[in-house]
Design an enzyme around this catalytic site. Structure first.
Site, PDB file in Angstrom:
ATOM      1  N   CYS A  16       0.989  -0.583   0.503  1.00 38.45           N
ATOM      2  CA  CYS A  16       0.066  -0.169  -0.169  1.00 38.45           C
ATOM      3  C   CYS A  16       0.766   1.435  -0.310  1.00 38.45           C
ATOM      4  O   CYS A  16       2.000   1.762   0.526  1.00 38.45           O
ATOM      5  CB  CYS A  16      -0.505  -0.282   1.055  1.00 38.45           C
ATOM      6  SG  CYS A  16      -0.082  -0.266   2.911  1.00 38.45           S
ATOM      7  N   GLU A 130       0.104  -0.713  16.649  1.00 38.02           N
ATOM      8  CA  GLU A 130      -0.617   1.369  15.895  1.00 38.02           C
ATOM      9  C   GLU A 130      -1.571   1.612  17.607  1.00 38.02           C
ATOM     10  O   GLU A 130      -1.461   2.867  17.730  1.00 38.02           O
ATOM     11  CB  GLU A 130      -1.640   0.815  14.835  1.00 38.02           C
ATOM     12  CG  GLU A 130      -1.917   1.336  14.055  1.00 38.02           C
ATOM     13  CD  GLU A 130      -3.605   1.570  13.437  1.00 38.02           C
ATOM     14  OE1 GLU A 130      -2.991   1.084  12.268  1.00 38.02           O
ATOM     15  OE2 GLU A 130      -4.272   2.255  13.795  1.00 38.02           O
ATOM     16  N   SER A 227      -1.491  -7.892  10.776  1.00 33.59           N
ATOM     17  CA  SER A 227      -2.652  -7.922  11.118  1.00 33.59           C
ATOM     18  C   SER A 227      -3.756  -7.564   9.412  1.00 33.59           C
ATOM     19  O   SER A 227      -4.057  -8.492   9.945  1.00 33.59           O
ATOM     20  CB  SER A 227      -3.572  -6.688  11.434  1.00 33.59           C
ATOM     21  OG  SER A 227      -4.583  -6.510  12.120  1.00 33.59           O
TER      22      SER A 227
HETATM   23  S1  SF4 Z   1      -2.812   1.850   7.308  1.00 29.38           S
HETATM   24 FE1  SF4 Z   1      -1.444   0.804   7.377  1.00 29.38          FE
HETATM   25  S2  SF4 Z   1      -2.865  -0.683   5.926  1.00 29.38           S
HETATM   26 FE2  SF4 Z   1      -3.388   1.708   4.992  1.00 29.38          FE
HETATM   27  S3  SF4 Z   1      -2.042   2.630   3.380  1.00 29.38           S
HETATM   28 FE3  SF4 Z   1      -1.344   3.128   5.814  1.00 29.38          FE
HETATM   29  S4  SF4 Z   1       0.289   1.788   6.051  1.00 29.38           S
HETATM   30 FE4  SF4 Z   1      -0.809   0.522   4.279  1.00 29.38          FE
END
Ligand code: SF4
Length: 317
Positions: A16, A130, A227
């Protein structure tokens, strides 16, 4: 005639925008400053990525007090609490903050609702980095709820001033069940201003949902502490896949999983480099799965600028 063996390849899958940026941040820091560059926690939850960066001279630590004074430390994509920034400043560390901007957005929401004196119900998994980072923004206002069954224990000061927020990498369906239970208990529950479960997590789950009913087996490439990757296995099983497994590498695939299988679904978590998926495609081809068909449910174009500390300095005109 025997049915031909095929692979359905989910799209989107893999990296991502937040992971891409975080990994590049460590690479650029190594290019710019040379080894070692310290990284607090795994930069992203993927074994291969962590091992590759370690080979280049990144040193992964659990806490900032393991980093020598004044050294460079990168904060991971999962974000950190204000306390971590404070201890890093005390040790005069040069910090590069690779927190994903979509995690930062949740931190901002938490700060804002805490300032307005709301009780914040944070839906997420206990112990995940997180969640620790987000909770640290407003520990007196935030309580963690780890799934629908934990709702019974939630107590608030004023049922008219309650909001839910969430970890970015949860199962969309399970989170909605938790919210439903919360709303039964607190009918005036407020929603987050925008989705906290990020676009990448949602898109990867939608792609798995589309292909799972056609699959005898769904292989998810990803690490066990990732996760969003673990959620993809659950989503596959809940949506009709006969079996589903999480693997870091192709070599972890047990050939007996393929017994009697005609259609294999293949996807990867948001922290997984494409080379690892290619390894699985190659292995499946060795077992006669030569027909590879892509199942596309969304196009992704989002990118994020590098952390401020690594952007080129602006030159005055
Ligand atoms: S929150 Fe995590 S999974 Fe979503 S875009 Fe950001 S790094 Fe990627």
């Amino acid at each position: 005639m025997a049915e031909s063996k095929r692979v359905l390849l989910a799209s989107p899958r893999g990296y991502c925008a937040g992971v891409d940026r975080a990994v590049e941040a460590v690479e650029r820091a190594l290019d710019k400053h040379g080894a070692p560059v310290y990284v607090r926690k795994e930069i992203v939850h993927n074994r291969h990525v962590v091992e590759t960066l370690s080979d280049r001279g990144a040193i992964f630590v659990n806490e900032t007090d393991e980093v020598p004074e004044s050294a460079i430390v990168v904060f991971s994509a999962h974000g950190v609490s204000p306390e971590v920034h404070r201890t890093a400043a005390e040790r005069s560390l040069q910090t590069i903050d690779a927190t994903c901007p979509l995690v930062t957005k949740v931190h901002q929401e938490a700060k804002r609702f805490a300032r307005d004196d709301y009780d914040i119900v944070l839906i997420g998994h206990e112990g995940h980095e997180e969640v620790e980072g987000t909770s640290g923004e407003a520990p007196e206002h935030i309580q963690l709820v780890d799934g629908p069954d934990a709702v019974d224990q939630v107590q608030v000061r004023d049922p008219e001033r309650v909001v839910w927020l969430s970890q970015t990498t949860l199962s969309v369906d399970e989170t909605m069940q938790t919210v439903k239970r919360l709303r039964e208990k607190f009918p005036l529950l407020n929603d987050p201003p925008s989705d906290d479960i990020c676009y990448a997590t949602q898109n990867r789950q939608v792609a798995v949902k589309a292909m799972a009913p056609k699959c005898d087996l769904v292989i998810v490439v990803g690490s066990k502490n990732s996760s969003n990757s673990v959620r993809l296995v659950e989503v596959a099983l809940q949506n009709g896949a006969k079996s589903s497994y999480l693997v870091d590498y192709a070599r972890e695939i047990d050939p007996t999983w393929l017994d009697g299988v005609t259609t294999v679904g293949l996807t990867s978590g948001a922290s997984v480099p494409e080379v690892l998926v290619r390894g699985v495609v190659d292995l499946l081809a060795e077992h006669g799965f030569n027909d590879v068909e892509t199942v596309t449910t969304a196009e992704e174009t989002l990118t994020f600028a590098l952390p401020r500390e690594l952007r080129p300095a602006r030159t005055a005109n």
